[in-house]
Enzyme design. Structure first.
Site, PDB file in Angstrom:
ATOM      1  N   LYS A   7      64.594  14.403  26.887  1.00  0.00           N
ATOM      2  CA  LYS A   7      63.581  13.347  26.810  1.00  0.00           C
ATOM      3  C   LYS A   7      62.316  13.726  27.593  1.00  0.00           C
ATOM      4  CE  LYS A   7      66.394  10.110  24.881  1.00  0.00           C
ATOM      5  NZ  LYS A   7      67.575  10.936  24.583  1.00  0.00           N
TER       6      LYS A   7
HETATM    7  C1  LIG Z   1      68.502  11.019  23.638  1.00  0.00           C
HETATM    8  C2  LIG Z   1      69.526  12.098  23.674  1.00  0.00           C
HETATM    9  C3  LIG Z   1      70.107  12.608  22.492  1.00  0.00           C
HETATM   10  C4  LIG Z   1      69.799  12.040  21.122  1.00  0.00           C
HETATM   11  O1  LIG Z   1      68.483  12.318  20.706  1.00  0.00           O
HETATM   12  P1  LIG Z   1      67.828  11.496  19.494  1.00  0.00           P
HETATM   13  O2  LIG Z   1      66.422  11.902  19.469  1.00  0.00           O
HETATM   14  O3  LIG Z   1      68.021  10.047  19.839  1.00  0.00           O
HETATM   15  O4  LIG Z   1      68.569  11.868  18.260  1.00  0.00           O
HETATM   16  C5  LIG Z   1      71.014  13.635  22.598  1.00  0.00           C
HETATM   17  N1  LIG Z   1      71.365  14.143  23.803  1.00  0.00           N
HETATM   18  C6  LIG Z   1      70.829  13.679  24.953  1.00  0.00           C
HETATM   19  C7  LIG Z   1      71.278  14.263  26.236  1.00  0.00           C
HETATM   20  C8  LIG Z   1      69.887  12.644  24.929  1.00  0.00           C
HETATM   21  O5  LIG Z   1      69.362  12.174  26.087  1.00  0.00           O
END
Ligand SMILES: *Cc1c(COP(=O)(O)O)cnc(C)c1O
Length: 464
Positions: free
Chosen positions: A112
Site C-alpha cells: 500500500k
Molecule cells: C491490500 C493488500 C492486498 C490486496 O490488494 P488489492 O489491491 O486489494 O487486491 C494483498 N496483500 C497485502 C499485504 C495487502 O495489504
C-alpha cells in the site's frame, strides 16, 4: 487527460479533481477517457532509470493538464526517498525464471505504501495550490490505515481519521497506526467489526451536511490515483526481464482487485503482458468468477491473509467497464443488480474476454502454510501469507520461456505468527520499526454510533 465515471457521468474532470473526489457522484469509479500508449522505443527509453524517474514518466500521461512534469517528478522523488531499498521495488529470483517483486520496502511494510506515499505528496500539492483543506476518513482492517496515516502525518492541509475494529487488527498493524504522534491524525477503535467501521465511513459520506462541513475525502483503493501509482512497478519489472522485446506474466495476491488492475492497465498502455494470475484465500469470489462465471457474494471468512478477506472487489467494476466496451449503461445496470441480489450477471462474451487474460487460484490456510514452508525449505525465501499465495499462483501459471513475476505484498515481519507457524523462524522487524512495541499508543475507543464518531472527527478537526 480527462476522466469519466464507469456509470455514465461524463462531466469532464482532470486528475486533481478525481484525486480529491475519489468516488464519482453517480456511485461509479473514475477511468481515464483513453489509454496512453507507449511505443516499444518509448518503453526501452525507460530502462535503467531510477525508480522515481521511471514512475514520473509512466504516470505523466494521467496527470497531464493538471500537474506539470517537473512537479510530478519532484513529488515522485520525495515519495520514494524513504524506502529502505535502493531499487525501491527490487526483483528477487526465487526459482529459475520465477521472480518475487518486493513491494514492501516502504514505511509500513506493505505494498500500500507504493501508492499511498505518492498520494500523500499529490494531496499536499493540490490542496496547497487550491488553498483548500480536507478531512480524510477511512476504515481499515490493517494495512490501508497505517499506510494512509504514514503518508499524511504532519500535513497542514488535511486531517485524517482512521477507524479500526477494536481488538481485531494484529498488534503490529495497530501499533503502526496508533504510535504516530502528529496532531492531524486521529485513530478510532470502534467497538465492532471491520464491516461496522466501513458502514460508519459510508454513513459519514452519506450525511451531506457533515460531509460538506468537514470536507470529507477518501483514499481507499477505488481512488484512480492509487491505481496509476501502482503501474510503474509492473513496467519496471517487465523492462528488467526483457520487455518490450519479450512478454512477461504476473501473479498477484488479490483482495480489492486494485493491485492486479494496475498490471492490466500497463498492458492497455502497450506493455507486453502474457497473462495475469490472481491468488486468493478462501474468500474466492474472483477465482469462482474466472472458473465458472460465478460472481456471487458469500460471507467474509477470516483467514491467514486478512488483507484479502474481502467479498466484493470494488475495482473489478473498472475491468467490467472495459470488458463491456465501455458501455456505462450496461455497467451501471449490472452493478446495481449486483448490489441488490449479491450476484453479478456478467455476459458470456465479457467473461470470455476476462479469461483470455486472467486466471485464478485459491488457497486454504493449510495450503498457504505449506507454500510458506516449501518456499523457505527450497529457496530460503521467507514469505508472508499474502505473498505466498501470489507465489503459489505464479508457480501454477509459470510457462517455459515466459518470465513470471509474483507481487510480494507484505514483509514477513508484518505477519509473524503465520511465519513462525510455517517455518519456525521469527522474522525480525526492520530497524526503522524495531522499537515499535516500546512506543506510546494513542487512540479513542468509541461505540459503533455514527453521531458519536462524527462528533469526535469534528472535535479533532478543531484541535488539529
Ligand atoms: C491490500 C493488500 C492486498 C490486496 O490488494 P488489492 O489491491 O486489494 O487486491 C494483498 N496483500 C497485502 C499485504 C495487502 O495489504
Amino acid at each position: 487527460m480527462r476522466y469519466r465515471s464507469t456509470r455514465g457521468d461524463t462531466r469532464a474532470r482532470n486528475f486533481s479533481d478525481i484525486l480529491l473526489a475519489g468516488l464519482a457522484d453517480d456511485g461509479g469509479l473514475y477511468m481515464p477517457e483513453s489509454w496512453p500508449q507507449f511505443t516499444p522505443d518509448e518503453w526501452r527509453s525507460l530502462r535503467g532509470l531510477p525508480y522515481a524517474d521511471l514512475a514520473a514518466r509512466v504516470i505523466a500521461p494521467f496527470t497531464e493538464g493538471a500537474i506539470d512534469f517537473a512537479t510530478l517528478l519532484r513529488l515522485c522523488t520525495e515519495a520514494y526517498a524513504d524506502f529502505d531499498h535502493p531499487a525501491v521495488a527490487p526483483l528477487v529470483e526465487i526459482e529459475n525464471g520465477l521472480f518475487s517483486l518486493e513491494l514492501f520496502h516502504g514505511p509500513t511494510l506493505a505494498f500500500k505504501d507504493m501508492a499511498m506515499q505518492l498520494l500523500g505528496k499529490l494531496f499536499e500539492h493540490v490542496l496547497t495550490e487550491r488553498g483548500e483543506r480536507v478531512t480524510i476518513v477511512g476504515a481499515t482492517s490493517g494495512d490501508t490505515g497505517s499506510a494512509a496515516i504514514e503518508a499524511f502525518r504532519g500535513s497542514r492541509h488535511l486531517s485524517v481519521a482512521i477507524l479500526h475494529p477494536r481488538g481485531r487488527t494484529s498488534d503490529v498493524q495497530r501499533r503502526q497506526m496508533t504510535t504516530v504522534k502528529e496532531d492531524n491524525i486521529l485513530n478510532i477503535a470502534v467497538e465492532g467489526t471491520f464491516d461496522d467501521c466501513q458502514d460508519l465511513v459510508k454513513a459519514m459520506f452519506a450525511d451531506k451536511p457533515f460531509r460538506e462541513e468537514v470536507r470529507l475525502s477518501a483514499v481507499n483503493s477505488i481512488n484512480w490515483a492509487r491505481i496509476a501509482a501502482q503501474i510503474p512497478y509492473y513496467v519496471r519489472a517487465a523492462l528488467t526481464l526483457g520487455a518490450p522485446d519479450r512478454a512477461v506474466s504476473f501473479a498477484v495476491p488479490t483482495g480489492n482487485f486494485g493491485n492486479v488492475l494496475a498490471a492490466w492497465a500497463a498492458s492497455k498502455m502497450g506493455l507486453p503482458i502474457h497473462r495475469l494470475f490472481i491468488g486468493s484465500n478462501r474468500n474466492d469470489i474472483l477465482t469462482r468468477f474466472l472458473d465458472c462465471n460465478d460472481m456471487s457474494v458469500r460471507g467474509v471468512e477470516p483467514s491467514l491473509s486478512p488483507s484479502m478477506d474481502i467479498q466484493v472487489s470494488s475495482n473489478f467494476e473498472r475491468l467490467l467497464f472495459e470488458l463491456l466496451d465501455r458501455d456505462s449503461e450496461a455497467c451501471a445496470r449490472i452493478m446495481t443488480q449486483f448490489r441488490a441480489t449479491g450476484r453479478m450477471d456478467v455476459p458470456p462474451t465479457a467473461w470470455d474476454r476476462a479469461r483470455a487474460v486472467f486466471s485464478g487460484l485459491h488457497l486454504s490456510d493449510e495450503q498457504t502454510l505449506d507454500e510458506m514452508r516449501e518456499l523457505y525449505r527450497n529457496s530460503h525465501y521467507l514469505a508472508d501469507p499474502h505473498t505466498a499465495i501470489g507465489i503459489a499462483a505464479a508457480r501454477r501459471g509459470h510457462e517455459q520461456g515466459v518470465p513470471m513475476v509474483a507481487a510480494a505484498t507484505a514483509h514477513p515481519a508484518k505477519f509473524p505468527d503465520a511465519v513462525i507457524k510455517a517455518t519456525g523462524i521469527h522474522p525480525p522487524l526492520p530497524e526503522k520499526l524495531a522499537d515499535l512495541f516500546k512506543r506510546a499508543e494513542r487512540f479513542e475507543i468509541l461505540p459503533n454510533d455514527l453521531k458519536v464518531v462524527e462528533s469526535a472527527v469534528r472535535t479533532h478537526l478543531r484541535l488539529g
